[in-house]
Design an enzyme around this catalytic site. Sequence first.
Site, PDB file in Angstrom:
ATOM      1  N   ASP A 487      24.275 -22.444 -18.771  1.00  0.00           N
ATOM      2  CA  ASP A 487      24.901 -22.878 -17.517  1.00  0.00           C
ATOM      3  C   ASP A 487      23.960 -22.818 -16.324  1.00  0.00           C
ATOM      4  O   ASP A 487      24.232 -23.399 -15.274  1.00  0.00           O
ATOM      5  CB  ASP A 487      26.079 -21.942 -17.186  1.00  0.00           C
ATOM      6  CG  ASP A 487      27.343 -22.323 -17.916  1.00  0.00           C
ATOM      7  OD1 ASP A 487      27.499 -23.503 -18.250  1.00  0.00           O
ATOM      8  OD2 ASP A 487      28.173 -21.426 -18.144  1.00  0.00           O
TER       9      ASP A 487
HETATM   10  C1  BGC Z   1      26.325 -16.997 -15.216  1.00  0.00           C
HETATM   11  C2  BGC Z   1      26.555 -17.688 -16.531  1.00  0.00           C
HETATM   12  C3  BGC Z   1      27.919 -18.247 -16.607  1.00  0.00           C
HETATM   13  C4  BGC Z   1      28.229 -19.078 -15.380  1.00  0.00           C
HETATM   14  C5  BGC Z   1      29.677 -19.515 -15.438  1.00  0.00           C
HETATM   15  C6  BGC Z   1      26.701 -17.897 -14.078  1.00  0.00           C
HETATM   16  O1  BGC Z   1      26.605 -17.196 -12.879  1.00  0.00           O
HETATM   17  O2  BGC Z   1      25.009 -16.566 -15.129  1.00  0.00           O
HETATM   18  O3  BGC Z   1      26.323 -16.783 -17.595  1.00  0.00           O
HETATM   19  O4  BGC Z   1      28.047 -19.015 -17.750  1.00  0.00           O
HETATM   20  O5  BGC Z   1      28.001 -18.369 -14.198  1.00  0.00           O
HETATM   21  O6  BGC Z   1      30.068 -20.356 -14.436  1.00  0.00           O
HETATM   22  C1  NOJ Z   2      28.464 -17.658 -20.245  1.00  0.00           C
HETATM   23  C2  NOJ Z   2      29.333 -18.865 -20.364  1.00  0.00           C
HETATM   24  O1  NOJ Z   2      30.679 -18.483 -20.595  1.00  0.00           O
HETATM   25  C3  NOJ Z   2      28.868 -19.761 -21.489  1.00  0.00           C
HETATM   26  O2  NOJ Z   2      29.656 -20.918 -21.536  1.00  0.00           O
HETATM   27  C4  NOJ Z   2      27.419 -20.097 -21.324  1.00  0.00           C
HETATM   28  O3  NOJ Z   2      27.021 -20.858 -22.444  1.00  0.00           O
HETATM   29  C5  NOJ Z   2      26.567 -18.845 -21.205  1.00  0.00           C
HETATM   30  N1  NOJ Z   2      27.066 -18.030 -20.138  1.00  0.00           N
HETATM   31  C6  NOJ Z   2      25.102 -19.158 -20.955  1.00  0.00           C
HETATM   32  O4  NOJ Z   2      24.895 -19.639 -19.670  1.00  0.00           O
END
Ligand code: BGC
Ligand code: NOJ
Length: 815
Positions: A487
């Site tokens: 993400d």
């Molecule tokens: C986090 C990710 C997460 C995303 C969700 C980010 O701040 O680092 O792990 O998947 O937010 O929106």
């Molecule tokens: C947490 C999110 O829930 C997941 O969808 C994503 O793939 C990982 N973070 C990595 O960014």
Amino acid sequence: MRYGHFDDERREYVVTRPDTPLPWINYLGSEAYFGIISNTAGGYSFYRDARLRRLTRYRYNNVPFDLGGRYLYLRDSESGEFWSPSWQPTRLELENYECRHGMGYSSIGSRRNGIEAETLYFVPGGENLEIWRARVTNRRDSEAKLSLFSAIEFCLWDAWDDQTNFQRNFSTGQVEVEDGVIYHKTEYRERRDHFAYFACSEPLAGFDTQRDTFLGAYRSWDNPEAVERGESFDSVAHGWAPCGSHHVELTLAPGETKEVVFVLGYWENPADAKFDPEGSQTINKKLVKPVIERFLNSGEVESAFQSLREYWSELLGTLQVSTPDEHADRMVNVWNAYQCMVTFNMSRSASFYESGIGRGMGFRDSNQDLLGFVHMVPERARERILDIAATQLPSGGAYHQYQPMTKRGNNDVGSGFNDDPAWLILGVAAYLKETGDLSILDEEVTYDNEPGSESPLYEHLQRSLRYTLHRLGPHELPLIGRADWNDCLNLNCFSTTPGESFQTTENKEGGVAESVFIAGLFVLAAEELAQIAERRGHTDEAETYRADAAKMSEAVLAHGWDGEWFRRAYDYFGDVIGSAGNEEGQIFIEPQGMCIIAGIGLDDGKAVTALDSVAARLATEHGIVLQQPAFSHYYVNLGEISSYPPGYKENAGIFCHTNPWIMIAEALVGRGDEAFDYYQRINPSAREELSDLHRCEPYVYPQMIAGKDAPSFGEAKNSWLSGTAAWNFVAVSQWILGIRAEHDGLRIDPCLPKSWEGFEATRSFRGATYKINVSKPKGVCRGIAQVVVNGQKIKGNLVETHPAGAAVVVEVTMG
Ligand code: BGC
Ligand code: NOJ
């Protein structure tokens, strides 16, 4: 140092001191009513949706970290001393403190000044309520006169509004108290048809429902005035902050135990029968009363608890293994499977690190959760697939999340993540392989929940695949959109405004950022859809998908291979990311895992080369970090990934979700020692000894362990809700132990450490039970010499599907 131990026999983790490095939590309920409970009884409850239907209030990021929950106080009437048998909130010293977290229940017990108390908390199957069964025993040699107080704080339903809209909410709170039952009915007078209730099995000496009266001004939960003085105020809340507290007086002879049951529940009345008498503003309690009475009864409580235990024995019985490694056994047989159930239920919405108001059900997340859950309750997996697919957009694209209450997709946490659609294919494929239920493909499912837009689920899968194919960049690799699985790899975002969300801010138009990860995912998904197409008799279509996959693999080999590993992406300007030529972020874990799982590089040695690079550059003693070298400053063209200090989260943290991809890849190249070694590095049970460093629960996976660039290298964060649960379950059960559901049977293809001599497993599959015994000469990791099924040697290693009810004995000899 440890803070407890596993009780494998009872499937419990026993916390033996209350001051764990972080709250060690558990979940109550697994259908519609849910609760989170910490080892000191902190936490909250909700019905279906942690944001929209919150029963009890919880303040996140509190001091102490975990405060507010399902509290009981004991007060010695003679000395006036009072304490919490769950340690918090009074934090007075306890003897024999013990919290047992089990499958859907927790019990917290302790002793102080000769008074023992043990409280069992659980949600009975099929009910929208939770039970607290408190047993108080007098171990003194004289009579004890005690007061028992309960305490909860009601949330005014919408947890977001509850935390922000005080000008209104301080005037809306309403309760009723009748026959000792506290009813919380804020907004029931207008549009809500639901209320909460909090009941107690014993006659009351008093009650309170106005929080600030119960606590007293300038006091907190550690020192409520009602408890201190030993008498409730019988307060009735009007506005402000409704709470629920019962006061029960207990006189216990030496050795005597008394049981007090509390029931906290949620109830919906029919819209035309909300009030009684009709025309009044008083809750109609006719329908709820029998339920309350039933569960205040000790015998009912016990039998509901036994049913819960049996329910879990049955669920976990779907796969039980006995291997030479206790950590693997414990995780596969109990805790990893349990965590898969919890992630399936919660997605990423409610934990002690996810507020329940931030995120609903993730499209990609929920599809991946299915992979670890589908074998336990396939019917629920089926329902979930249809819910998710119904939010898909006509383009084949996806909302990134939906709210469980409304089941409608929304863009609240961003949109346009171009990997999302492909995960639907993987989720459906896992369901089909587990159940053989091809009928799901013919289910008529809407797009964007629009009535009239229905098409068979199968077409949703076709559109998913096309979504990627129609969005290719200059290297014939998939465009990344807002981001892919990672993400935080926001290649089109270019955010320079402080505080702006990388996940929702508008992307810059006109870029050509491409993802090698999505390419790998596409190849995997295309093969899955080809297999599904074949089963529907569409052989031509299957060929097309395989040809598309082959083309995509070629693009990966031509533009995604860096010489010693797979590249990660191309940025907005078409410049490479995850390459030896980059200054930082030269190698990323995700494409190494996903491309190899998709089969790319398996036949020409590239897979092994890439895995050797992972071992040399990314692997650490605490797990494999996401990328290296970590980003030392903010890169506007990379987005959120470089917003984290080095070693945390996506910036070179050990993002546990990705580690099992490497385990699977190692298994695919036949390196059993490497696969299992990686498995153990992040296995929570194997890290129990490191609890002071690891800090999170030793019975479930965290999302992240700080990487080697972080000052707190080895420290875990964000326990419970992570794709890590499902993927580790897949890696260990399907690829290391090698028991894999396929469309036509169970494939047995283990890849084990050299030193193992084998293992045993029992697997229920489509109604039949397979007893599998794997033996292997030392020194071999992978390969099958022979498979004997019910005494008959079979060709290959696919054990065909047997009729429901059959008991199948499978003898596997590796070599
Ligand atoms: C986090 C990710 C997460 C995303 C969700 C980010 O701040 O680092 O792990 O998947 O937010 O929106
Ligand atoms: C947490 C999110 O829930 C997941 O969808 C994503 O793939 C990982 N973070 C990595 O960014």
